[in-house]
Design an enzyme around this catalytic site. Structure first.
Site, PDB file in Angstrom:
ATOM      1  N   SER A  34       0.830  -1.185   0.068  1.00 39.66           N
ATOM      2  CA  SER A  34      -0.085   0.181  -0.231  1.00 39.66           C
ATOM      3  C   SER A  34       0.586   1.667   0.060  1.00 39.66           C
ATOM      4  CB  SER A  34      -0.613   0.365   1.437  1.00 39.66           C
ATOM      5  OG  SER A  34      -1.959   1.574   1.341  1.00 39.66           O
ATOM      6  N   TYR A  46      -2.650  -0.349  10.537  1.00 39.97           N
ATOM      7  CA  TYR A  46      -2.746  -1.191   9.228  1.00 39.97           C
ATOM      8  C   TYR A  46      -1.666  -0.592   8.321  1.00 39.97           C
ATOM      9  CZ  TYR A  46      -4.031  -1.403   4.205  1.00 39.97           C
ATOM     10  OH  TYR A  46      -4.246  -1.457   2.333  1.00 39.97           O
TER      11      TYR A  46
HETATM   12  N1  LIG Z   1      -8.700  -0.772  -1.983  1.00 42.64           N
HETATM   13  C1  LIG Z   1      -7.502  -0.081  -0.809  1.00 42.64           C
HETATM   14  O1  LIG Z   1      -7.932   0.934  -1.466  1.00 42.64           O
HETATM   15  C2  LIG Z   1      -6.421  -0.592  -1.506  1.00 42.64           C
HETATM   16  C3  LIG Z   1      -4.760   0.753  -1.415  1.00 42.64           C
HETATM   17  C4  LIG Z   1      -4.158  -0.509  -0.956  1.00 42.64           C
HETATM   18  C5  LIG Z   1      -3.777  -1.470  -1.006  1.00 42.64           C
HETATM   19  N2  LIG Z   1      -4.885  -2.539  -0.802  1.00 42.64           N
HETATM   20  C6  LIG Z   1      -4.497  -3.547  -0.432  1.00 42.64           C
HETATM   21  O2  LIG Z   1      -4.593  -4.402  -1.710  1.00 42.64           O
HETATM   22  C7  LIG Z   1      -4.955  -5.796  -0.572  1.00 42.64           C
HETATM   23  C8  LIG Z   1      -6.712  -6.440  -1.748  1.00 42.64           C
HETATM   24  O3  LIG Z   1      -7.676  -5.622  -1.097  1.00 42.64           O
HETATM   25  P1  LIG Z   1      -8.564  -5.074  -1.806  1.00 42.64           P
HETATM   26  O4  LIG Z   1      -8.774  -3.240  -2.034  1.00 42.64           O
HETATM   27  O5  LIG Z   1      -8.760  -5.590  -2.949  1.00 42.64           O
HETATM   28  O6  LIG Z   1     -10.235  -5.508  -0.997  1.00 42.64           O
HETATM   29  P2  LIG Z   1     -11.137  -6.442  -0.612  1.00 42.64           P
HETATM   30  O7  LIG Z   1     -11.833  -6.650  -1.954  1.00 42.64           O
HETATM   31  O8  LIG Z   1     -11.781  -6.724   0.510  1.00 42.64           O
HETATM   32  O9  LIG Z   1     -10.186  -7.716  -0.678  1.00 42.64           O
HETATM   33  C9  LIG Z   1      -9.547  -8.503   0.130  1.00 42.64           C
HETATM   34  C10 LIG Z   1      -9.388 -10.115   0.119  1.00 42.64           C
HETATM   35  O10 LIG Z   1      -8.423 -10.757   0.962  1.00 42.64           O
HETATM   36  C11 LIG Z   1      -9.344 -11.931   1.225  1.00 42.64           C
HETATM   37  N3  LIG Z   1      -9.449 -12.394   2.630  1.00 42.64           N
HETATM   38  C12 LIG Z   1      -9.005 -11.325   3.567  1.00 42.64           C
HETATM   39  N4  LIG Z   1      -9.234 -12.132   4.402  1.00 42.64           N
HETATM   40  C13 LIG Z   1      -8.458 -13.849   3.915  1.00 42.64           C
HETATM   41  C14 LIG Z   1      -8.227 -14.485   4.828  1.00 42.64           C
HETATM   42  N5  LIG Z   1      -7.526 -14.951   6.358  1.00 42.64           N
HETATM   43  N6  LIG Z   1      -7.477 -15.929   3.851  1.00 42.64           N
HETATM   44  C15 LIG Z   1      -7.563 -15.445   2.306  1.00 42.64           C
HETATM   45  N7  LIG Z   1      -8.209 -14.964   1.847  1.00 42.64           N
HETATM   46  C16 LIG Z   1      -8.813 -13.571   2.840  1.00 42.64           C
HETATM   47  C17 LIG Z   1     -10.623 -11.492   0.835  1.00 42.64           C
HETATM   48  O11 LIG Z   1     -11.705 -13.122   0.288  1.00 42.64           O
HETATM   49  P3  LIG Z   1     -12.129 -14.101   1.596  1.00 42.64           P
HETATM   50  O12 LIG Z   1     -13.260 -12.726   2.717  1.00 42.64           O
HETATM   51  O13 LIG Z   1     -12.864 -14.351   0.797  1.00 42.64           O
HETATM   52  O14 LIG Z   1     -11.446 -14.005   2.465  1.00 42.64           O
HETATM   53  C18 LIG Z   1     -10.937 -10.692  -0.350  1.00 42.64           C
HETATM   54  O15 LIG Z   1     -10.596 -11.506  -1.788  1.00 42.64           O
HETATM   55  C19 LIG Z   1      -5.314  -5.796   0.412  1.00 42.64           C
HETATM   56  O16 LIG Z   1      -3.795  -6.351   0.767  1.00 42.64           O
HETATM   57  C20 LIG Z   1      -5.262  -4.819   0.556  1.00 42.64           C
HETATM   58  O17 LIG Z   1      -4.174  -4.503   1.892  1.00 42.64           O
HETATM   59  C21 LIG Z   1      -6.101  -1.654  -1.006  1.00 42.64           C
END
Ligand SMILES: NC(=O)c1ccc[n+]([C@@H]2O[C@H](COP(=O)([O-])OP(=O)(O)OC[C@H]3O[C@@H](n4cnc5c(N)ncnc54)[C@H](OP(=O)(O)O)[C@@H]3O)[C@@H](O)[C@H]2O)c1
Length: 240
Positions: free
Chosen positions: A135, A148
């Site tokens: 991030s 975070y």
């Molecule tokens: N959205 C943003 O603004 C942003 C910015 C910077 C970085 N990121 C990073 O991008 C990554 C993906 O996030 P996203 O934005 O795409 O959000 P998201 O749609 O909520 O995706 C999060 C994913 O993590 C999985 N997950 C959560 N806990 C888990 C566990 N214990 N075991 C296996 N899978 C798990 C969830 O699947 P299940 O619920 O099916 O397990 C889901 O597929 C994260 O690492 C986040 O920190 C996001």
């Protein structure tokens, strides 16, 4: 192998890999959501195989089984994309300790579990690429996101160390550092005070998950001798 493939960035990365003809193993906890993503992959590309593996990455045994099953069905894991993650807007003074623990369990220990499960195979084969969705909070601490941000500093430090230790092995290590992306991630936060103070949209056009997937593909597409170590990708109007 893509973790967090059931939604958001992970689903977009899985689609992008599949479009390039890669076999893709989709891992996350929600099997129904994974199957929906898989159905989208199969429509896009007939040749690439895919596998749905419901997995909680905080459980090391489940992660080992995930890799064993993937290797059996699809072959050795050449690319691990660590996308699974959680984010809770919360103020430290509000002591949301369960959310702190979850953040460390998923973002830190989960990433370690996945790296540990693929690293020996990659080193023995003399090739492999570990990409972690970190991030911009892995470069700068944001208020309301202390735990975070700390978890993303952890994956940055881990990846730096891994990169230095794997010199000469053929393994590449990349972190992608997105700013705000339009996904469900924000919906986990329950600390209303933190959300009101720091979690409100600023009005800028934020990234789509596909923009982050494009950065992942950029890192993966390089010649063997080229390493893209870090990619900071942000909405134009939200620089850190
Ligand atoms: N959205 C943003 O603004 C942003 C910015 C910077 C970085 N990121 C990073 O991008 C990554 C993906 O996030 P996203 O934005 O795409 O959000 P998201 O749609 O909520 O995706 C999060 C994913 O993590 C999985 N997950 C959560 N806990 C888990 C566990 N214990 N075991 C296996 N899978 C798990 C969830 O699947 P299940 O619920 O099916 O397990 C889901 O597929 C994260 O690492 C986040 O920190 C996001």
């Amino acid at each position: 192998m893509v973790t967090g493939a059931s939604s958001g960035i992970g689903a977009a990365v899985a689609r992008a890999l599949s479009r390039e003809g890669a076999h893709v193993a989709l891992a996350a906890r929600r099997s129904e959501a994974l199957r929906e993503v898989q159905a989208g992959l199969d429509q896009q590309c007939g040749a690439a195989k895919s596998l749905v593996m419901p997995t909680d990455i905080t459980d090391r045994r489940q992660v080992k089984s995930l890799i064993a099953r993937t290797e059996q069905d699809l072959g050795p894991v050449d690319i691990l994309v660590n996308c699974a993650g959680v984010m809770f807007y919360t103020l430290m003074k509000n002591l949301q300790e369960d959310d702190w623990e979850r953040t460390v369990d998923v973002n830190c220990k989960g990433a370690l579990n996945c790296i540990g499960a693929v690293l020996p195979g990659m080193i023995s084969r003399g090739r492999g690429h570990i990409v972690t969705i970190s991030s911009d909070a892995g470069r700068k601490v944001f208020p309301g996101l202390s735990a975070y941000s700390a978890s993303k500093f952890f994956v940055e430090a881990l990846s730096q160390g891994l990169r230095l230790e794997t010199v000469g092995t053929g393994v590449k290590v990349t972190t992608i550092q997105p700013g705000n992306v339009a996904t469900d991630l924000l919906s986990l936060s329950k600390d209303v005070e933190a959300l009101e103070m720091y979690g409100q949209p600023g009005g800028a056009r934020v990234l789509d998950p596909e923009d982050v997937a494009a950065s992942v593909m950029h890192a993966l597409r390089q010649p063997e001798y080229v390493a893209v170590n870090e990619v900071l990708v942000e909405p134009r109007d939200e620089p850190v």
